[in-house]
Design a protein around this motif. Structure first.
Motif, PDB file in Angstrom:
ATOM      1  N   PRO A 172     -30.729 -51.028 -45.584  1.00  0.00           N
ATOM      2  CA  PRO A 172     -32.251 -51.541 -45.811  1.00  0.00           C
ATOM      3  C   PRO A 172     -32.983 -51.767 -44.530  1.00  0.00           C
ATOM      4  CG  PRO A 172     -30.282 -53.053 -46.246  1.00  0.00           C
ATOM      5  CD  PRO A 172     -29.609 -51.711 -46.068  1.00  0.00           C
ATOM      6  N   ALA A 173     -32.159 -51.970 -43.400  1.00  0.00           N
ATOM      7  CA  ALA A 173     -32.983 -52.073 -42.021  1.00  0.00           C
ATOM      8  C   ALA A 173     -33.661 -50.885 -41.813  1.00  0.00           C
ATOM      9  CB  ALA A 173     -32.152 -52.430 -41.028  1.00  0.00           C
ATOM     10  N   MET A 174     -32.711 -49.594 -41.895  1.00  0.00           N
ATOM     11  CA  MET A 174     -33.659 -48.332 -41.553  1.00  0.00           C
ATOM     12  C   MET A 174     -34.665 -47.936 -42.699  1.00  0.00           C
ATOM     13  SD  MET A 174     -32.114 -48.156 -38.800  1.00  0.00           S
ATOM     14  CE  MET A 174     -32.975 -46.364 -38.580  1.00  0.00           C
ATOM     15  N   ARG A 175     -34.628 -48.478 -43.972  1.00  0.00           N
ATOM     16  CA  ARG A 175     -35.647 -48.177 -44.850  1.00  0.00           C
ATOM     17  C   ARG A 175     -36.828 -48.822 -44.137  1.00  0.00           C
ATOM     18  NH1 ARG A 175     -31.786 -49.437 -48.708  1.00  0.00           N
ATOM     19  NH2 ARG A 175     -32.741 -51.389 -49.494  1.00  0.00           N
ATOM     20  N   GLU A 176     -36.629 -50.081 -43.792  1.00  0.00           N
ATOM     21  CA  GLU A 176     -37.739 -51.136 -43.186  1.00  0.00           C
ATOM     22  C   GLU A 176     -38.384 -50.498 -42.024  1.00  0.00           C
ATOM     23  OE1 GLU A 176     -37.374 -55.588 -43.583  1.00  0.00           O
ATOM     24  OE2 GLU A 176     -37.696 -55.434 -41.363  1.00  0.00           O
ATOM     25  N   GLN A 177     -37.513 -49.937 -41.313  1.00  0.00           N
ATOM     26  CA  GLN A 177     -37.855 -49.465 -39.864  1.00  0.00           C
ATOM     27  C   GLN A 177     -38.923 -48.124 -40.175  1.00  0.00           C
ATOM     28  OE1 GLN A 177     -37.644 -50.806 -36.899  1.00  0.00           O
ATOM     29  NE2 GLN A 177     -38.892 -49.013 -36.322  1.00  0.00           N
ATOM     30  N   ALA A 178     -38.348 -47.235 -41.094  1.00  0.00           N
ATOM     31  CA  ALA A 178     -39.175 -46.124 -41.446  1.00  0.00           C
ATOM     32  C   ALA A 178     -40.512 -46.512 -42.176  1.00  0.00           C
ATOM     33  CB  ALA A 178     -38.382 -45.391 -42.222  1.00  0.00           C
ATOM     34  N   LEU A 179     -40.517 -47.614 -43.119  1.00  0.00           N
ATOM     35  CA  LEU A 179     -41.791 -48.163 -43.476  1.00  0.00           C
ATOM     36  C   LEU A 179     -42.642 -48.479 -42.412  1.00  0.00           C
ATOM     37  CD1 LEU A 179     -43.125 -48.787 -46.166  1.00  0.00           C
ATOM     38  CD2 LEU A 179     -42.003 -50.963 -46.147  1.00  0.00           C
ATOM     39  N   TYR A 180     -42.157 -49.399 -41.716  1.00  0.00           N
ATOM     40  CA  TYR A 180     -43.160 -49.875 -40.488  1.00  0.00           C
ATOM     41  C   TYR A 180     -43.703 -48.945 -39.449  1.00  0.00           C
ATOM     42  CZ  TYR A 180     -43.292 -54.961 -40.975  1.00  0.00           C
ATOM     43  OH  TYR A 180     -43.435 -56.206 -41.516  1.00  0.00           O
ATOM     44  N   GLU A 181     -42.815 -47.643 -39.346  1.00  0.00           N
ATOM     45  CA  GLU A 181     -43.289 -46.621 -38.555  1.00  0.00           C
ATOM     46  C   GLU A 181     -44.510 -45.816 -39.069  1.00  0.00           C
ATOM     47  OE1 GLU A 181     -43.924 -43.987 -35.442  1.00  0.00           O
ATOM     48  OE2 GLU A 181     -42.796 -45.942 -35.439  1.00  0.00           O
ATOM     49  N   TYR A 182     -44.285 -45.700 -40.673  1.00  0.00           N
ATOM     50  CA  TYR A 182     -45.248 -45.037 -41.198  1.00  0.00           C
ATOM     51  C   TYR A 182     -46.549 -46.085 -41.377  1.00  0.00           C
ATOM     52  CZ  TYR A 182     -47.276 -42.495 -45.437  1.00  0.00           C
ATOM     53  OH  TYR A 182     -47.718 -41.606 -46.221  1.00  0.00           O
ATOM     54  N   VAL A 183     -46.389 -47.134 -41.407  1.00  0.00           N
ATOM     55  CA  VAL A 183     -47.597 -47.772 -41.536  1.00  0.00           C
ATOM     56  C   VAL A 183     -48.197 -47.929 -40.205  1.00  0.00           C
ATOM     57  CG1 VAL A 183     -48.452 -50.582 -42.060  1.00  0.00           C
ATOM     58  CG2 VAL A 183     -46.691 -49.319 -43.511  1.00  0.00           C
ATOM     59  N   ASP A 184     -47.598 -48.021 -39.179  1.00  0.00           N
ATOM     60  CA  ASP A 184     -48.097 -48.091 -37.813  1.00  0.00           C
ATOM     61  C   ASP A 184     -48.965 -46.974 -37.658  1.00  0.00           C
ATOM     62  OD1 ASP A 184     -48.147 -49.800 -35.094  1.00  0.00           O
ATOM     63  OD2 ASP A 184     -47.332 -47.874 -34.488  1.00  0.00           O
ATOM     64  N   ARG A 185     -48.746 -45.953 -38.329  1.00  0.00           N
ATOM     65  CA  ARG A 185     -49.455 -44.554 -38.002  1.00  0.00           C
ATOM     66  C   ARG A 185     -50.768 -44.724 -39.012  1.00  0.00           C
ATOM     67  NH1 ARG A 185     -44.919 -39.778 -37.981  1.00  0.00           N
ATOM     68  NH2 ARG A 185     -43.356 -40.971 -36.651  1.00  0.00           N
ATOM     69  N   ASN A 186     -50.928 -45.914 -39.436  1.00  0.00           N
ATOM     70  CA  ASN A 186     -52.144 -45.940 -40.508  1.00  0.00           C
ATOM     71  C   ASN A 186     -52.362 -44.727 -41.260  1.00  0.00           C
ATOM     72  OD1 ASN A 186     -54.349 -47.475 -41.247  1.00  0.00           O
ATOM     73  ND2 ASN A 186     -55.899 -46.604 -39.768  1.00  0.00           N
ATOM     74  N   GLU A 187     -51.267 -44.335 -42.169  1.00  0.00           N
ATOM     75  CA  GLU A 187     -51.408 -43.410 -43.175  1.00  0.00           C
ATOM     76  C   GLU A 187     -52.254 -43.793 -44.086  1.00  0.00           C
ATOM     77  OE1 GLU A 187     -50.729 -40.261 -42.674  1.00  0.00           O
ATOM     78  OE2 GLU A 187     -48.895 -40.413 -41.242  1.00  0.00           O
ATOM     79  N   ALA A 188     -53.103 -43.091 -44.890  1.00  0.00           N
ATOM     80  CA  ALA A 188     -54.175 -43.359 -45.733  1.00  0.00           C
ATOM     81  C   ALA A 188     -53.294 -44.105 -47.024  1.00  0.00           C
ATOM     82  CB  ALA A 188     -54.831 -41.961 -46.216  1.00  0.00           C
ATOM     83  N   ASP A 189     -52.296 -43.578 -47.337  1.00  0.00           N
ATOM     84  CA  ASP A 189     -51.475 -44.386 -48.551  1.00  0.00           C
ATOM     85  C   ASP A 189     -50.463 -45.261 -48.156  1.00  0.00           C
ATOM     86  OD1 ASP A 189     -49.640 -42.592 -47.302  1.00  0.00           O
ATOM     87  OD2 ASP A 189     -48.869 -41.756 -49.127  1.00  0.00           O
TER      88      ASP A 189
END
Length: 443
Positions: A101-118
């Motif tokens: 779960p910590a790595m799921r969350e880490q991937a999620l935050y990195e994705y969001v930090d890139r300001n992806e459209a979705d």
């Protein structure tokens, strides 16, 4: 672009009418009405929005740049290279399916930090389906960090979630985005007698690590740590105030699992002192600092003395705001229901040792230590600027329907000294961090 800089320019800034979902571009969530801010709040936020725009739109100049363009973290964010080299597709996949779960969350935050459209769509998907409670509420926080009309509408979807904590976090974040202040549900509280602290508030902490990669100061790297990843490396933190002293001091008690070879928790307590502004009866704005003696491991890994250890005085600063709930009483005083703020400090990481490692190998307990610039040995080694935000809310941890004020186990005296049996008496006078227990690391 850092999460906290994303999407702030998308908000309607109209001095005559509130920003609502009716005058925003379509976003697929239009069934949920939104009123963003009162006229007074919009006037205050106008300056903030324009200042944020200036980082991407140089033609905007609002006031004295010394006031709005002097944040070191924002300056570094504009020039740093990402150290997480995963593609957006990989991040999206791992945010949904990684077994940790910590790595799921880490991937999620990195994705969001890139300001992806979705990004908000992905965050909502995680909140809806992830089995880990912390991943869910940390994803809600990331939605708030993105901000904007779509964030408010996304959060509103979970304001009646079956999990009361998820529902309250969603309600709280919506209220903050709309008014600046949090909102809470109507559950009652429960106090645990015989504890050292009146409250033990579980903190969500998100930070960006800006790492100096060469001696010229021209090459910087960035790693954005999600709350569970940060807790894994640096320790899970609790804010621990007492009613009589909370306006001038409190303890941040941290515990790291998996650091010591014998399986015991690594305890790391910080006594903070400072000032609190109380002109509003239900709120306190604070600025606190901490200075504590710590062993500085020259290897860059806690508990690894292979390259030597030096005692150092580590400093850290935090500022923010806490909110009282007049329904929650401690010896006749209102309890702190919620806290939020910013922090910054310095760290050291052995870049050469971590080069080429996977993120799973890097985000190990103790793989990053706090540092200070004011030491002839640690100062030159210091290569990480740590800048982040935190939030903490009282929760119902045993799911009995009552909010728990101080049920969390923290191993500290009121002065921040190590207290392994939680009897209020220090294990050893002046010792605020448990002694090192050398561990053989695989990284």
């Amino acid at each position: 672009m850092a999460i906290d800089l994303c999407n702030k320019s998308n908000l309607q800034r109209n001095g005559e009418s509130p920003a609502t979902q009716e005058n925003q571009p379509g976003n697929g969530l239009n069934e949920l009405p939104v009123v963003l801010h009162t006229p007074e709040q919009r006037k205050v936020l106008e300056l903030a929005y324009q200042s944020t725009l200036s980082y991407t739109e140089p033609r905007y100049i609002v006031g004295d740049p010394a006031a709005w363009a002097s944040d070191f973290g924002y300056a570094l964010d504009r020039v740093s290279m990402r150290l997480d080299s995963r593609t957006s597709e990989e991040l999206q996949r791992q945010a949904l399916s990684h077994p940790d779960p910590a790595m799921r969350e880490q991937a999620l935050y990195e994705y969001v930090d890139r300001n992806e459209a979705d990004a908000i769509e992905l965050l909502c998907q995680v909140v809806e389906h992830d089995a880990n409670r912390e991943v869910r509420w940390d994803a809600l926080w990331a939605i708030e960090k993105l901000g904007g009309i779509q964030a408010i509408q996304g959060l509103q979807k979970f304001s009646k979630d079956a999990d009361p904590e998820i529902a309250e976090w969603a309600k709280l974040f919506v209220s903050e985005l709309q008014s600046g202040d949090p909102a809470f549900d109507n559950r009652n509280c429960r106090y645990t007698p015989g504890r050292t602290f009146d409250e033990t508030i579980f903190l969500l902490i998100h930070c960006d690590l800006y790492i100096r990669l060469d001696e010229t100061n021209q090459l910087w790297g960035k790693l954005s740590l999600a709350p569970q990843g940060l807790a894994r490396v640096y320790g899970q933190a609790h804010a621990c105030p007492n009613v009589e002293t909370r306006e001038r001091q409190l303890v941040i008690a941290k515990a790291i699992s998996g650091l010591h070879a014998d399986g015991s928790l690594h305890i790391d307590n910080y006594l903070f002192r400072g000032f609190t502004e109380r002109t509003r009866p239900d709120r306190g704005n604070f600025y606190f600092e901490s200075q504590v003696q710590r062993p500085f491991y020259l290897s860059g890994r806690a508990d690894d003395p292979s390259q030597g250890v030096r005692d150092a005085l580590i400093g850290f600063a935090r500022q923010g705001c806490w909110y009282l709930d007049n329904r929650f009483k401690i010896r006749g005083a209102d309890a702190i229901r919620y806290v939020r703020g910013r922090f910054q400090g310095w760290g050291y990481t052995n870049v050469q040792e971590l080069a080429g490692k996977s993120l799973e190998d890097i985000l190990r307990p103790g793989n990053g230590i706090l540092s200070t610039l004011h030491d002839p040995v640690t100062g030159p080694l210091t290569n990480v600027f740590i800048s982040g935000t935190f939030k903490g809310k009282l929760n119902d941890w045993d799911e009995d329907g009552y909010i728990d004020l101080n049920s969390r186990n923290v191993y500290s005296t009121v002065s921040g000294e190590l207290d392994s049996d939680m009897d209020g008496i220090p294990d050893e006078s002046g010792l605020s961090c448990c002694p090192g227990k050398p561990t053989i690391h695989s990284v």
